[in-house]
Design an enzyme around this catalytic site. Sequence first.
Site, PDB file in Angstrom:
ATOM      1  N   SER A   1     112.434  26.475  13.871  1.00  0.00           N
ATOM      2  CA  SER A   1     111.061  26.432  14.378  1.00  0.00           C
ATOM      3  C   SER A   1     110.738  27.741  15.121  1.00  0.00           C
ATOM      4  O   SER A   1     110.817  28.811  14.525  1.00  0.00           O
ATOM      5  CB  SER A   1     110.874  25.199  15.266  1.00  0.00           C
ATOM      6  OG  SER A   1     109.521  24.962  15.540  1.00  0.00           O
TER       7      SER A   1
ATOM      8  N   HIS B   1     109.632  17.482  10.837  1.00  0.00           N
ATOM      9  CA  HIS B   1     110.008  18.706  11.533  1.00  0.00           C
ATOM     10  C   HIS B   1     111.363  18.602  12.238  1.00  0.00           C
ATOM     11  O   HIS B   1     112.147  19.557  12.211  1.00  0.00           O
ATOM     12  CB  HIS B   1     108.922  19.078  12.545  1.00  0.00           C
ATOM     13  CG  HIS B   1     109.087  20.439  13.132  1.00  0.00           C
ATOM     14  ND1 HIS B   1     109.008  21.597  12.376  1.00  0.00           N
ATOM     15  CD2 HIS B   1     109.340  20.846  14.403  1.00  0.00           C
ATOM     16  CE1 HIS B   1     109.197  22.648  13.152  1.00  0.00           C
ATOM     17  NE2 HIS B   1     109.407  22.227  14.381  1.00  0.00           N
TER      18      HIS B   1
ATOM     19  N   ASP C   1     107.026  17.973   6.733  1.00  0.00           N
ATOM     20  CA  ASP C   1     106.934  18.546   8.084  1.00  0.00           C
ATOM     21  C   ASP C   1     105.507  18.419   8.603  1.00  0.00           C
ATOM     22  O   ASP C   1     104.572  18.966   8.016  1.00  0.00           O
ATOM     23  CB  ASP C   1     107.367  20.013   8.049  1.00  0.00           C
ATOM     24  CG  ASP C   1     107.616  20.596   9.433  1.00  0.00           C
ATOM     25  OD1 ASP C   1     106.835  20.307  10.357  1.00  0.00           O
ATOM     26  OD2 ASP C   1     108.586  21.362   9.585  1.00  0.00           O
TER      27      ASP C   1
END
Length: 299
Positions: free
Chosen positions: A161, A260, A230
């Site tokens: 991320s 995610h 996601d």
Amino acid sequence: MPIAGRLALLAGVALALISVAGCAPLGRLSPTHYWERTSLFQPNKYPAGEWNQTTVLVEDAYFGAADGTKLHGWYVRNPQPKAHALVMHGNAGNVTLMAETIRTLNHRHQLSVLALDYRGYGRSEGTPSEAGILQDARAARRWLAKKEGIAEQDVLLMGQSLGGGVAVDLAASDGARGLVLAGTFTSIPDVAQHHVSWLPMKRLLTTKMDSISKIKNYRGPLLLAHGDADEVIPYQQGLDLFNAAASTDKRMITNFGGKHNDPLPDEYRQALDQFIAKLPPLSTQQTAVATGEEIVTER
């Protein structure tokens, strides 16, 4: 509040403030600056988190950024490492959330690992910002290279991320033995634009993390994973980032149905083993482990 909700709130505040101010955002003079920073960076400061780990034996690594900010990370040595990995987490929490990841990388994949807490996170001092966390990654890489007796460019960079954006910046600017990304964005404004389509987020946001432009300058091995469900960073951004990479040695793993923060599939673990096995040799011979750094072992 999840990052998507925070971005929507940020957008509403931005629109109201800009209409009142009648001007475009200008860095720290931007009316959205405070709201942007607190939306994007959600650190947990020590003692929040599970610091007394039982799943992995870690050492506390302490080092300083170029601007003097005192930083902290968790380090685990492998006696015969296949590679030496600097691991960078996402925008929330702190390094304690990475305990299982550290254990897996150390035990299954046989890596020596340093997991970094950016400034403002965990035991690290300071306040997070784009420029600051990029500086922190350089300091962490320098510490790990010295500890393992290797060149800085021989460190394997891994990021999830937000940490993927940090890893891309470091690899694109300075090179790396390899680059591993999971759930990583093309840029912060692109993520914001996905969630708030009715505002010009590229103009509003001062934090860029422009990974899709930077990754064109990295030509080493690349492994990228992204969930096709996601809900935070769209799967298409993972595809776009992968396609933009200049590397001729790259592979993408799709986590089918993965959101995610979902665990990556065993296919990814197998791909990571193969990726590590194919990494180029170290550019310099390993030397004796460096001394003189402040290291405290926690059991």
